[in-house]
Write a protein that holds these residues in place. Structure first.
Motif, PDB file in Angstrom:
ATOM      1  N   ALA A 126       0.880  -1.106  -0.079  1.00  0.00           N
ATOM      2  CA  ALA A 126      -0.007   0.000   0.111  1.00  0.00           C
ATOM      3  C   ALA A 126       0.908   1.170   0.063  1.00  0.00           C
ATOM      4  O   ALA A 126       0.382   2.341   0.083  1.00  0.00           O
ATOM      5  CB  ALA A 126      -1.093   0.112   1.259  1.00  0.00           C
ATOM      6  N   GLY A 127       2.204   1.157   0.034  1.00  0.00           N
ATOM      7  CA  GLY A 127       2.902   2.254  -0.123  1.00  0.00           C
ATOM      8  C   GLY A 127       3.127   3.112   1.293  1.00  0.00           C
ATOM      9  O   GLY A 127       3.359   4.315   1.304  1.00  0.00           O
ATOM     10  N   LEU A 128       2.738   2.372   2.344  1.00  0.00           N
ATOM     11  CA  LEU A 128       2.800   2.987   3.835  1.00  0.00           C
ATOM     12  C   LEU A 128       4.078   2.753   4.503  1.00  0.00           C
ATOM     13  O   LEU A 128       3.931   3.426   5.680  1.00  0.00           O
ATOM     14  CB  LEU A 128       1.416   2.549   4.292  1.00  0.00           C
ATOM     15  CG  LEU A 128       0.231   2.700   3.913  1.00  0.00           C
ATOM     16  CD1 LEU A 128      -0.880   1.905   4.629  1.00  0.00           C
ATOM     17  CD2 LEU A 128       0.023   4.006   3.572  1.00  0.00           C
ATOM     18  N   VAL A 129       4.828   2.061   4.281  1.00  0.00           N
ATOM     19  CA  VAL A 129       6.124   1.803   5.134  1.00  0.00           C
ATOM     20  C   VAL A 129       7.287   2.695   4.556  1.00  0.00           C
ATOM     21  O   VAL A 129       7.366   2.671   3.342  1.00  0.00           O
ATOM     22  CB  VAL A 129       6.531   0.383   5.116  1.00  0.00           C
ATOM     23  CG1 VAL A 129       7.963   0.181   5.849  1.00  0.00           C
ATOM     24  CG2 VAL A 129       5.686  -0.606   5.563  1.00  0.00           C
ATOM     25  N   ASP A 130       7.842   3.469   5.606  1.00  0.00           N
ATOM     26  CA  ASP A 130       8.844   4.276   5.196  1.00  0.00           C
ATOM     27  C   ASP A 130      10.286   3.873   5.438  1.00  0.00           C
ATOM     28  O   ASP A 130      11.297   4.056   4.635  1.00  0.00           O
ATOM     29  CB  ASP A 130       8.786   5.601   6.029  1.00  0.00           C
ATOM     30  CG  ASP A 130       7.484   6.295   5.961  1.00  0.00           C
ATOM     31  OD1 ASP A 130       7.178   6.588   4.865  1.00  0.00           O
ATOM     32  OD2 ASP A 130       6.861   6.606   7.002  1.00  0.00           O
ATOM     33  N   GLU A 131      10.401   2.822   6.388  1.00  0.00           N
ATOM     34  CA  GLU A 131      11.485   2.150   6.560  1.00  0.00           C
ATOM     35  C   GLU A 131      11.428   0.734   7.140  1.00  0.00           C
ATOM     36  O   GLU A 131      10.415   0.318   7.755  1.00  0.00           O
ATOM     37  CB  GLU A 131      12.400   2.840   7.848  1.00  0.00           C
ATOM     38  CG  GLU A 131      12.693   4.387   7.600  1.00  0.00           C
ATOM     39  CD  GLU A 131      13.316   4.933   9.006  1.00  0.00           C
ATOM     40  OE1 GLU A 131      13.507   4.198  10.169  1.00  0.00           O
ATOM     41  OE2 GLU A 131      13.522   6.229   9.017  1.00  0.00           O
ATOM     42  N   LEU A 132      12.307  -0.051   6.767  1.00  0.00           N
ATOM     43  CA  LEU A 132      12.397  -1.472   6.887  1.00  0.00           C
ATOM     44  C   LEU A 132      13.703  -1.795   7.888  1.00  0.00           C
ATOM     45  O   LEU A 132      14.708  -1.575   7.293  1.00  0.00           O
ATOM     46  CB  LEU A 132      12.496  -2.323   5.901  1.00  0.00           C
ATOM     47  CG  LEU A 132      12.686  -3.831   5.800  1.00  0.00           C
ATOM     48  CD1 LEU A 132      11.579  -4.489   6.504  1.00  0.00           C
ATOM     49  CD2 LEU A 132      12.765  -4.151   4.154  1.00  0.00           C
ATOM     50  N   ILE A 133      13.792  -2.202   9.041  1.00  0.00           N
ATOM     51  CA  ILE A 133      14.715  -2.358   9.933  1.00  0.00           C
ATOM     52  C   ILE A 133      14.669  -4.028  10.144  1.00  0.00           C
ATOM     53  O   ILE A 133      13.695  -4.522  10.820  1.00  0.00           O
ATOM     54  CB  ILE A 133      15.052  -1.743  11.142  1.00  0.00           C
ATOM     55  CG1 ILE A 133      14.660  -0.242  10.601  1.00  0.00           C
ATOM     56  CG2 ILE A 133      15.926  -1.960  11.913  1.00  0.00           C
ATOM     57  CD1 ILE A 133      14.618   0.842  12.064  1.00  0.00           C
ATOM     58  N   VAL A 134      15.629  -4.596   9.490  1.00  0.00           N
ATOM     59  CA  VAL A 134      15.902  -6.065   9.740  1.00  0.00           C
ATOM     60  C   VAL A 134      17.178  -6.513  10.381  1.00  0.00           C
ATOM     61  O   VAL A 134      18.364  -5.888  10.034  1.00  0.00           O
ATOM     62  CB  VAL A 134      15.767  -6.784   8.287  1.00  0.00           C
ATOM     63  CG1 VAL A 134      16.035  -8.091   8.277  1.00  0.00           C
ATOM     64  CG2 VAL A 134      14.746  -6.256   7.283  1.00  0.00           C
ATOM     65  N   SER A 135      17.046  -7.328  11.458  1.00  0.00           N
ATOM     66  CA  SER A 135      18.091  -7.996  12.060  1.00  0.00           C
ATOM     67  C   SER A 135      18.391  -9.226  11.756  1.00  0.00           C
ATOM     68  O   SER A 135      17.457 -10.183  11.598  1.00  0.00           O
ATOM     69  CB  SER A 135      18.079  -7.802  13.629  1.00  0.00           C
ATOM     70  OG  SER A 135      18.019  -6.677  14.071  1.00  0.00           O
ATOM     71  N   TYR A 136      19.480  -9.469  10.835  1.00  0.00           N
ATOM     72  CA  TYR A 136      19.578 -10.896  10.214  1.00  0.00           C
ATOM     73  C   TYR A 136      20.344 -11.730  10.990  1.00  0.00           C
ATOM     74  O   TYR A 136      21.496 -11.383  11.493  1.00  0.00           O
ATOM     75  CB  TYR A 136      20.423 -10.564   8.858  1.00  0.00           C
ATOM     76  CG  TYR A 136      19.676  -9.730   7.717  1.00  0.00           C
ATOM     77  CD1 TYR A 136      18.670 -10.475   7.072  1.00  0.00           C
ATOM     78  CD2 TYR A 136      19.697  -8.550   7.753  1.00  0.00           C
ATOM     79  CE1 TYR A 136      17.962  -9.657   6.173  1.00  0.00           C
ATOM     80  CE2 TYR A 136      19.272  -7.568   6.679  1.00  0.00           C
ATOM     81  CZ  TYR A 136      18.188  -8.188   5.997  1.00  0.00           C
ATOM     82  OH  TYR A 136      17.639  -7.657   5.265  1.00  0.00           O
ATOM     83  N   ALA A 137      19.765 -13.012  11.276  1.00  0.00           N
ATOM     84  CA  ALA A 137      20.451 -13.840  12.371  1.00  0.00           C
ATOM     85  C   ALA A 137      21.455 -14.851  11.404  1.00  0.00           C
ATOM     86  O   ALA A 137      21.347 -15.182  10.054  1.00  0.00           O
ATOM     87  CB  ALA A 137      19.537 -14.853  13.036  1.00  0.00           C
ATOM     88  N   PRO A 138      22.578 -15.164  11.810  1.00  0.00           N
ATOM     89  CA  PRO A 138      23.548 -15.893  11.194  1.00  0.00           C
ATOM     90  C   PRO A 138      23.031 -17.425  10.821  1.00  0.00           C
ATOM     91  O   PRO A 138      23.699 -18.361  11.281  1.00  0.00           O
ATOM     92  CB  PRO A 138      24.823 -15.998  12.064  1.00  0.00           C
ATOM     93  CG  PRO A 138      24.107 -15.959  13.519  1.00  0.00           C
ATOM     94  CD  PRO A 138      22.942 -15.176  13.223  1.00  0.00           C
ATOM     95  N   CYS A 139      21.985 -17.799  10.344  1.00  0.00           N
ATOM     96  CA  CYS A 139      21.226 -19.176   9.814  1.00  0.00           C
ATOM     97  C   CYS A 139      20.324 -19.077   8.803  1.00  0.00           C
ATOM     98  O   CYS A 139      19.937 -17.952   8.597  1.00  0.00           O
ATOM     99  CB  CYS A 139      20.621 -19.664  11.165  1.00  0.00           C
ATOM    100  SG  CYS A 139      19.060 -18.700  11.414  1.00  0.00           S
ATOM    101  N   SER A 140      20.289 -19.956   8.132  1.00  0.00           N
ATOM    102  CA  SER A 140      19.234 -20.299   7.058  1.00  0.00           C
ATOM    103  C   SER A 140      18.046 -21.338   7.635  1.00  0.00           C
ATOM    104  O   SER A 140      18.711 -22.329   8.169  1.00  0.00           O
ATOM    105  CB  SER A 140      19.780 -20.744   5.696  1.00  0.00           C
ATOM    106  OG  SER A 140      20.490 -21.889   5.801  1.00  0.00           O
ATOM    107  N   LEU A 141      17.091 -20.974   6.763  1.00  0.00           N
ATOM    108  CA  LEU A 141      16.053 -21.890   7.488  1.00  0.00           C
ATOM    109  C   LEU A 141      15.603 -22.857   6.230  1.00  0.00           C
ATOM    110  O   LEU A 141      14.845 -23.956   6.612  1.00  0.00           O
ATOM    111  CB  LEU A 141      14.761 -21.279   8.046  1.00  0.00           C
ATOM    112  CG  LEU A 141      15.034 -20.412   9.254  1.00  0.00           C
ATOM    113  CD1 LEU A 141      13.887 -19.584   9.569  1.00  0.00           C
ATOM    114  CD2 LEU A 141      15.717 -20.959  10.440  1.00  0.00           C
ATOM    115  N   GLY A 142      15.603 -22.466   5.244  1.00  0.00           N
ATOM    116  CA  GLY A 142      15.347 -23.445   4.064  1.00  0.00           C
ATOM    117  C   GLY A 142      14.063 -23.075   3.522  1.00  0.00           C
ATOM    118  O   GLY A 142      13.576 -23.208   2.194  1.00  0.00           O
TER     119      GLY A 142
END
Length: 175
Positions: A126-142
């Motif tokens: 909808a164009g409503l998010v101004d910022e995206l803050i992501v903390s990336y963990a050192p793993c993959s889930l597949g």
């Protein structure tokens, strides 16, 4: 004031695994007072919104009194899931209808789009998010639930390391 999708992700872009578990996230080290930490972010939040899956996860994993002092909305068609005494508002309409209420409730602080990728995707689409803050963990889930299951464009505003996580603040790429 901004609308911020603040979340975590595995390296391969999932927020929960196939079993709906966050064990991969909650067993990691992060300093809540450090760079991109929760405490600094939370003090700037005036209102928050989450989906029913996030709300139900909070009920199961952090039972008791409601932990947020800010006005809170839960997107759900199942109002019966709301625990007695929790000061949350159920919303069943579109996020474009809800967003002005969130902004008004937040005042001069941020709106936090919390939890799962489906809710984040609704606000992003909808164009409503101004910022995206992501903390990336050192793993993959597949596999699992994607952190943002919608096509969108972002640019890096800043990044850093906090404990086991690489954290990035993205801002919406505008035309």
């Amino acid at each position: 004031m901004a609308t911020v999708y603040f979340t975590a992700s595995s390296l391969d872009g999932f927020i929960v695994d196939d079993a709906g578990s966050l064990d991969w996230l909650t067993t990691r080290t992060i300093d809540v007072d450090g760079p991109f930490g929760y405490k600094a972010f939370e003090t700037g939040v005036g209102a928050l919104v989450m989906g029913s899956a996030t709300y139900e996860w909070l009920l199961a994993n952090q039972p008791g009194e409601w932990m947020y002092g800010q006005p809170t909305w839960v997107l759900t068609h199942r109002p019966q899931i709301i625990a007695e005494g929790h000061p949350v508002t159920v919303h069943t309409g579109t996020v474009t209808y809800l967003h002005p209420q969130l902004v008004e409730a937040a005042g001069d602080r941020d709106v936090w789009v919390m939890g799962g990728g489906d809710v984040g995707a609704q606000f992003v689409a909808a164009g409503l998010v101004d910022e995206l803050i992501v903390s990336y963990a050192p793993c993959s889930l597949g596999s699992g639930a994607p952190v943002l299951p919608v096509r969108s464009e972002w640019r890096v505003a800043e990044s850093g390391v906090n404990g086991d996580f690489v954290c990035v603040r993205w801002v919406r790429a505008r035309d």
